[in-house]
Design a protein around this motif. Structure first.
Motif, mmCIF file in Angstrom:
data_model
loop_
_atom_site.group_PDB
_atom_site.id
_atom_site.type_symbol
_atom_site.label_atom_id
_atom_site.label_comp_id
_atom_site.label_asym_id
_atom_site.label_seq_id
_atom_site.Cartn_x
_atom_site.Cartn_y
_atom_site.Cartn_z
ATOM 1 N N UNK A 127 49.999 52.358 67.074
ATOM 2 C CA UNK A 127 48.633 52.547 67.525
ATOM 3 C C UNK A 127 48.345 52.120 68.946
ATOM 4 N N UNK A 128 49.384 51.749 69.718
ATOM 5 C CA UNK A 128 49.174 51.437 71.132
ATOM 6 C C UNK A 128 49.520 52.661 71.967
ATOM 7 N N UNK A 129 48.990 52.703 73.183
ATOM 8 C CA UNK A 129 49.263 53.850 74.047
ATOM 9 C C UNK A 129 50.675 53.753 74.610
ATOM 10 N N UNK A 130 51.503 54.742 74.274
ATOM 11 C CA UNK A 130 52.860 54.827 74.800
ATOM 12 C C UNK A 130 52.888 55.486 76.171
ATOM 13 N N UNK A 131 51.930 56.373 76.397
ATOM 14 C CA UNK A 131 51.799 56.995 77.721
ATOM 15 C C UNK A 131 50.337 57.344 77.938
ATOM 16 N N UNK A 132 49.858 57.100 79.154
ATOM 17 C CA UNK A 132 48.478 57.446 79.497
ATOM 18 C C UNK A 132 48.429 57.954 80.927
ATOM 19 N N UNK A 133 47.774 59.073 81.101
ATOM 20 C CA UNK A 133 47.469 59.621 82.421
ATOM 21 C C UNK A 133 45.953 59.584 82.546
ATOM 22 N N UNK A 134 45.449 58.771 83.479
ATOM 23 C CA UNK A 134 44.006 58.637 83.594
ATOM 24 C C UNK A 134 43.573 58.877 85.036
ATOM 25 N N UNK A 135 42.647 59.814 85.156
ATOM 26 C CA UNK A 135 42.100 60.182 86.452
ATOM 27 C C UNK A 135 40.702 59.591 86.566
ATOM 28 N N UNK A 136 40.406 58.987 87.723
ATOM 29 C CA UNK A 136 39.151 58.277 87.888
ATOM 30 C C UNK A 136 38.414 58.760 89.123
ATOM 31 N N UNK A 137 37.093 58.772 89.006
ATOM 32 C CA UNK A 137 36.244 59.071 90.159
ATOM 33 C C UNK A 137 35.479 57.807 90.531
ATOM 34 N N UNK A 138 35.449 57.518 91.818
ATOM 35 C CA UNK A 138 34.819 56.309 92.334
ATOM 36 C C UNK A 138 33.774 56.680 93.381
ATOM 37 N N UNK A 139 33.080 55.686 93.874
ATOM 38 C CA UNK A 139 32.060 55.934 94.892
ATOM 39 C C UNK A 139 32.631 56.595 96.138
#
Length: 321
Positions: free
Chosen positions: A202-214
């Motif tokens: 149940x843990x993340x083995x792979x994560x691709x996360x895209x973020x938008x900032x100021x």
């Protein structure tokens, strides 16, 4: 002399002790861990004079500050106990499992008038500081895109990152570095988009996360079942910076300018690198500061929010949430 106690005699504690030995203005006076044999081994290795028989004994000792190096599932509880005992707290990243826990910790720091700082080492390394100074005098323009990430498939199956009940997963184990880099250069978070996959535990083995900032956007990744390079990219309108692997222990950077120039920065670090953040933390205690101007509470809160939104999008829930 700032006197420290360690809670949690694991790998991070050993690196902290190695760095602290390089600081003449600080001493390591006590250690406590749930496994007495490990605490004793750390004490013998680094000549720590006292192995506390319990957490209560450690917090009652004549020390100024506590370095918390346990698994993330206990960071909030231990930080609040240490602050209530009148100790300043340097807590390993991630500061807590989630945003709500961190808000409780910071409220406790305020109530007890004690310093709390998340142990996020990169901004205190000589290379990172030299890069910031260089870009002030020879800029590439405002940073508008950050790319960073690291996957490590060599981590064994018994490593704590594989266990949900300990706050495991790549996002909390590796992701705090990537989240920090994006927030530090791009400003407060606006939104997160996440893709990934979970392990049977149940843990993340792979994560691709895209973020938008100021001030821009970032593409970040973490993983436990793949292997990736561990460098980072900072992009501006007049050039880009390559922070060479492993970027979270920054020692080399190359700045590529639009006019064809390249500038190479090379600043080796000493004593494992934990010494720089610890020296900063000690200076804050001496100056009576409740918060670091470099690793602010707002930055830690932003990191906690980013990581929580990323993992909850994948369906990662820790016990008690």
């Amino acid at each position: 002399m700032i006197r420290f106690g360690i809670v949690g005699p694991g790998r991070a504690a050993a690196r902290f002790a190695q760095g602290l030995a390089a600081l003449p203005e600080a001493s390591l006076d006590a250690v406590w861990g749930r496994t007495p044999a490990r605490a004793q081994a750390l004490a013998e290795r680094f000549h720590i004079p006292r192995v506390a028989p319990s957490l209560a004994h450690l917090l009652a000792a004549d020390i100024d500050a506590v370095y918390i190096a346990t698994h993330p599932d206990t960071h909030a509880e231990l930080s609040i106990q240490a602050l209530a005992a009148g100790k300043h707290v340097l807590c390993e990243k991630p500061a807590t499992l989630n945003l709500r826990q961190l808000e409780h910790v910071l409220a406790a720091a305020g109530r007890h008038h004690r310093l709390f700082m998340e142990a996020m080492k990169p901004p205190f390394f000589p290379l990172y500081q030299k890069l910031r100074r260089h870009l002030l005098h020879d800029p590439i323009g405002p940073i508008g895109f950050v790319r960073a990430g690291h996957c490590d498939s060599t981590i064994g199956p018994d490593y704590p990152l594989h266990f949900l009940e300990l706050g495991g997963g790549g996002l909390l184990g590796i992701g705090p570095y990537e989240a920090f880099l994006a927030l530090d250069w791009l400003g407060p978070l606006k939104r997160v988009q996440t893709m990934g996959r979970l392990s049977p535990a149940g843990v993340d083995n792979f994560a691709l996360f895209q973020t938008e900032h100021e001030h821009g956007m970032a593409q970040l990744h973490t993983g436990l079942d793949l292997l990736s390079r561990g460098d980072a990219l900072l992009c501006g309108p007049r050039g880009y910076v390559l922070l060479h692997a492993n970027w979270w222990n920054p020692a080399r950077a190359t700045i590529h300018y639009a006019d064809g120039r390249q500038v190479h920065l090379d600043e080796p670090f000493t004593h494992g690198g934990f010494n720089y953040e610890t020296a900063h933390f000690c200076g804050l205690i001496r100056d009576g500061k409740p918060e670091s101007p470099v690793l602010t509470h707002a930055l830690s809160l932003g990191t906690a929010r980013l990581l929580e939104e990323a993992r909850t999008a994948l369906g990662v829930r820790f016990p008690g949430e």
